[in-house]
Design a protein around this motif. Structure first.
Motif, mmCIF file in Angstrom:
data_model
loop_
_atom_site.group_PDB
_atom_site.id
_atom_site.type_symbol
_atom_site.label_atom_id
_atom_site.label_comp_id
_atom_site.label_asym_id
_atom_site.label_seq_id
_atom_site.Cartn_x
_atom_site.Cartn_y
_atom_site.Cartn_z
ATOM 1 N N ASN A 263 0.822 -1.217 0.000
ATOM 2 C CA ASN A 263 0.000 0.000 0.000
ATOM 3 C C ASN A 263 0.857 1.267 0.000
ATOM 4 O OD1 ASN A 263 0.928 0.273 2.626
ATOM 5 N ND2 ASN A 263 -1.076 0.071 3.591
ATOM 6 N N GLN A 264 2.143 1.117 -0.311
ATOM 7 C CA GLN A 264 3.059 2.235 -0.484
ATOM 8 C C GLN A 264 3.186 3.125 0.761
ATOM 9 O OE1 GLN A 264 2.669 4.237 -4.326
ATOM 10 N NE2 GLN A 264 1.520 2.502 -5.139
ATOM 11 N N CYS A 265 3.016 2.519 1.928
ATOM 12 C CA CYS A 265 3.166 3.290 3.164
ATOM 13 C C CYS A 265 4.616 3.675 3.417
ATOM 14 C CB CYS A 265 2.616 2.500 4.347
ATOM 15 S SG CYS A 265 3.606 1.053 4.814
ATOM 16 N N GLN A 266 5.548 2.921 2.834
ATOM 17 C CA GLN A 266 6.983 3.192 2.917
ATOM 18 C C GLN A 266 7.565 2.975 4.306
ATOM 19 O OE1 GLN A 266 8.137 6.848 0.711
ATOM 20 N NE2 GLN A 266 6.015 6.879 -0.032
ATOM 21 N N ASP A 267 6.863 2.245 5.161
ATOM 22 C CA ASP A 267 7.427 1.900 6.465
ATOM 23 C C ASP A 267 8.717 1.103 6.292
ATOM 24 O OD1 ASP A 267 5.273 3.137 7.582
ATOM 25 O OD2 ASP A 267 4.510 1.394 8.669
ATOM 26 N N CYS A 268 8.726 0.221 5.285
ATOM 27 C CA CYS A 268 9.912 -0.612 5.058
ATOM 28 C C CYS A 268 11.095 0.225 4.599
ATOM 29 C CB CYS A 268 9.602 -1.712 4.039
ATOM 30 S SG CYS A 268 9.008 -1.090 2.438
ATOM 31 N N VAL A 269 10.827 1.246 3.777
ATOM 32 C CA VAL A 269 11.899 2.129 3.306
ATOM 33 C C VAL A 269 12.549 2.848 4.484
ATOM 34 C CG1 VAL A 269 12.433 4.126 1.857
ATOM 35 C CG2 VAL A 269 10.744 2.443 1.086
ATOM 36 N N THR A 270 11.707 3.323 5.403
ATOM 37 C CA THR A 270 12.212 4.044 6.565
ATOM 38 C C THR A 270 12.973 3.135 7.520
ATOM 39 O OG1 THR A 270 10.304 5.523 6.414
ATOM 40 C CG2 THR A 270 11.536 5.549 8.477
ATOM 41 N N ALA A 271 12.516 1.881 7.653
ATOM 42 C CA ALA A 271 13.086 0.975 8.646
ATOM 43 C C ALA A 271 14.326 0.230 8.163
ATOM 44 C CB ALA A 271 12.036 -0.037 9.091
ATOM 45 N N CYS A 272 14.506 0.094 6.850
ATOM 46 C CA CYS A 272 15.614 -0.721 6.322
ATOM 47 C C CYS A 272 16.967 -0.192 6.800
ATOM 48 C CB CYS A 272 15.576 -0.730 4.798
ATOM 49 S SG CYS A 272 16.913 -1.711 4.055
ATOM 50 N N PRO A 273 17.718 -0.977 7.576
ATOM 51 C CA PRO A 273 18.992 -0.481 8.110
ATOM 52 C C PRO A 273 20.084 -0.372 7.051
ATOM 53 C CG PRO A 273 18.689 -2.789 8.693
ATOM 54 C CD PRO A 273 17.416 -2.347 8.051
ATOM 55 N N ALA A 274 19.919 -1.092 5.934
ATOM 56 C CA ALA A 274 20.945 -1.071 4.895
ATOM 57 C C ALA A 274 20.641 -0.071 3.788
ATOM 58 C CB ALA A 274 21.086 -2.469 4.292
ATOM 59 N N GLY A 275 19.481 0.564 3.841
ATOM 60 C CA GLY A 275 19.116 1.501 2.788
ATOM 61 C C GLY A 275 18.895 0.828 1.455
ATOM 62 N N ALA A 276 18.422 -0.422 1.491
ATOM 63 C CA ALA A 276 18.253 -1.203 0.264
ATOM 64 C C ALA A 276 16.914 -0.958 -0.418
ATOM 65 C CB ALA A 276 18.414 -2.700 0.562
ATOM 66 N N LEU A 277 16.040 -0.185 0.192
ATOM 67 C CA LEU A 277 14.713 0.080 -0.364
ATOM 68 C C LEU A 277 14.558 1.567 -0.685
ATOM 69 C CD1 LEU A 277 12.578 -2.150 2.006
ATOM 70 C CD2 LEU A 277 12.926 -2.541 -0.435
ATOM 71 N N GLU A 278 13.933 1.845 -1.826
ATOM 72 C CA GLU A 278 13.672 3.210 -2.237
ATOM 73 C C GLU A 278 12.269 3.310 -2.790
ATOM 74 O OE1 GLU A 278 17.303 5.431 -4.080
ATOM 75 O OE2 GLU A 278 17.316 3.384 -4.892
ATOM 76 N N TYR A 279 11.687 4.498 -2.660
ATOM 77 C CA TYR A 279 10.398 4.764 -3.289
ATOM 78 C C TYR A 279 10.699 5.598 -4.534
ATOM 79 C CZ TYR A 279 5.489 6.101 -3.786
ATOM 80 O OH TYR A 279 4.211 6.280 -4.262
ATOM 81 N N ARG A 280 10.603 4.954 -5.701
ATOM 82 C CA ARG A 280 11.044 5.607 -6.927
ATOM 83 C C ARG A 280 10.387 4.965 -8.140
ATOM 84 N NH1 ARG A 280 14.348 1.853 -9.206
ATOM 85 N NH2 ARG A 280 15.500 0.442 -7.848
ATOM 86 N N THR A 281 10.662 5.547 -9.309
ATOM 87 C CA THR A 281 10.228 4.988 -10.582
ATOM 88 C C THR A 281 11.231 3.925 -11.027
ATOM 89 O OG1 THR A 281 11.429 6.700 -11.782
ATOM 90 C CG2 THR A 281 9.113 7.132 -11.272
ATOM 91 N N PRO A 282 10.875 3.084 -12.027
ATOM 92 C CA PRO A 282 11.839 2.072 -12.506
ATOM 93 C C PRO A 282 13.067 2.748 -13.121
ATOM 94 C CG PRO A 282 9.624 1.628 -13.308
ATOM 95 C CD PRO A 282 9.585 2.983 -12.701
ATOM 96 N N ARG A 283 14.156 2.057 -13.018
ATOM 97 C CA ARG A 283 15.385 2.591 -13.622
ATOM 98 C C ARG A 283 15.628 1.918 -14.962
ATOM 99 N NH1 ARG A 283 19.158 2.310 -8.167
ATOM 100 N NH2 ARG A 283 18.367 4.233 -7.222
#
Length: 283
Positions: A263-283
């Motif tokens: 649901n794009q809440c981005q809780d996982c992006v904020t919590a990821c300790p390695a910074g492996a998640l981003e909220y972005r468009t495809p590359r």
């Protein structure tokens, strides 16, 4: 991730849910009031507008009932849950604006995880939620008889109304509606991992938005939570914090985000300790 950023993210989500109350729920319901003022002949009332004027469930059921199609055509606001929200907003609405999903999610944070049931560990969530959506669309008797009694969006209207002095909401908490409210808040909220059990299984509007998200996930302009396999350390923090159980790590150690559930809440992006998640468009 610094704790300050997590706090800021939490505050942003609370602000979003507060905006959802203002937009959809009486005594505010600014979305429906605004529509009623712009199109006074549409039947939408600008004076007593509430969440039912922009119902996010019933128009989906009407699609399978030809005798209800004129109701869709009579008011353009009926297209909100059918096309506008799934296509233009998608599951972002569920993660950032929907108070009916936010209430059990945040209440569940008060219950230790050891007392919660994690559906992801026991059932395949995706086919079950699509099965319920199919039931709403294909069985007119169910779609017409459940009405607002089994709708968490409608139940939330009663709660918001009572918070602002409209005690008539108590009249709706009887018989089947009381059972539905208890189911939404207690077993599928407080005692479900993530607190979003109702959203995952019983909300057809959320399922429709998840389907549109899955369809559009590879479009160049589609913002989504995306992972960087090279950065992932396999800690499963994302899976632990995800309210919709969409995030996880595969047995091969690859980070996964299920577009049907996210649901794009981005809780996982904020919590990821390695910074492996981003909220972005495809590359």
């Amino acid at each position: 991730m610094p704790r300050s950023k997590k706090v800021v993210h939490f505050i942003k989500r609370l602000a979003g849910f507060s905006l959802g109350v203002v937009l959809f729920y009486a005594p505010f319901a600014l979305l429906v009031r605004g529509y009623g003022l712009l199109f006074p002949a549409s039947g939408a009332s600008a004076s007593i507008a509430d969440v039912h004027g922009a119902c996010l469930r019933m128009p989906l059921g009407w699609l399978s009932q030809p005798w209800m199609w004129p109701a869709i055509g009579d008011s353009a606001i009926a297209w909100l849950p059918i096309a506008v929200l799934p296509v233009a907003v998608g599951p972002w609405f569920c993660g950032w604006l929907c108070p009916a999903g936010a209430l059990p999610e945040h209440l569940s944070r008060m219950v230790p995880d050891r007392f919660k049931f994690d559906f992801k560990r026991h059932v395949d969530i995706v086919p079950m939620r699509y099965g319920f959506l199919a039931g709403i669309l294909l069985v007119p008797f169910v779609a017409s008889s459940l009405n607002c009694a089994l709708c968490n969006f409608g139940q939330m209207q009663n709660i918001v109304g009572m918070m602002f002095g409209n005690m008539s909401g108590f009249a709706f908490f009887s018989s089947m509606s009381l059972i539905a409210a208890a189911l939404w808040i207690i077993p599928l909220g407080l005692f479900t991992k993530g607190g979003r059990g109702w959203c995952l299984f019983l909300c057809p509007a959320g399922t429709a938005m998840g389907f549109s998200s899955w369809i559009s996930r590879k479009l160049p302009w589609a913002f989504r939570v995306r992972s960087d396999a090279a950065e992932c350390v396999g800690c499963t923090t994302c899976e632990d914090v995800c309210p919709t159980r969409a995030a996880g790590v595969s047995p091969e150690g690859e980070q996964t985000i299920d577009a049907h559930l996210c649901n794009q809440c981005q809780d996982c992006v904020t919590a990821c300790p390695a910074g492996a998640l981003e909220y972005r468009t495809p590359r």
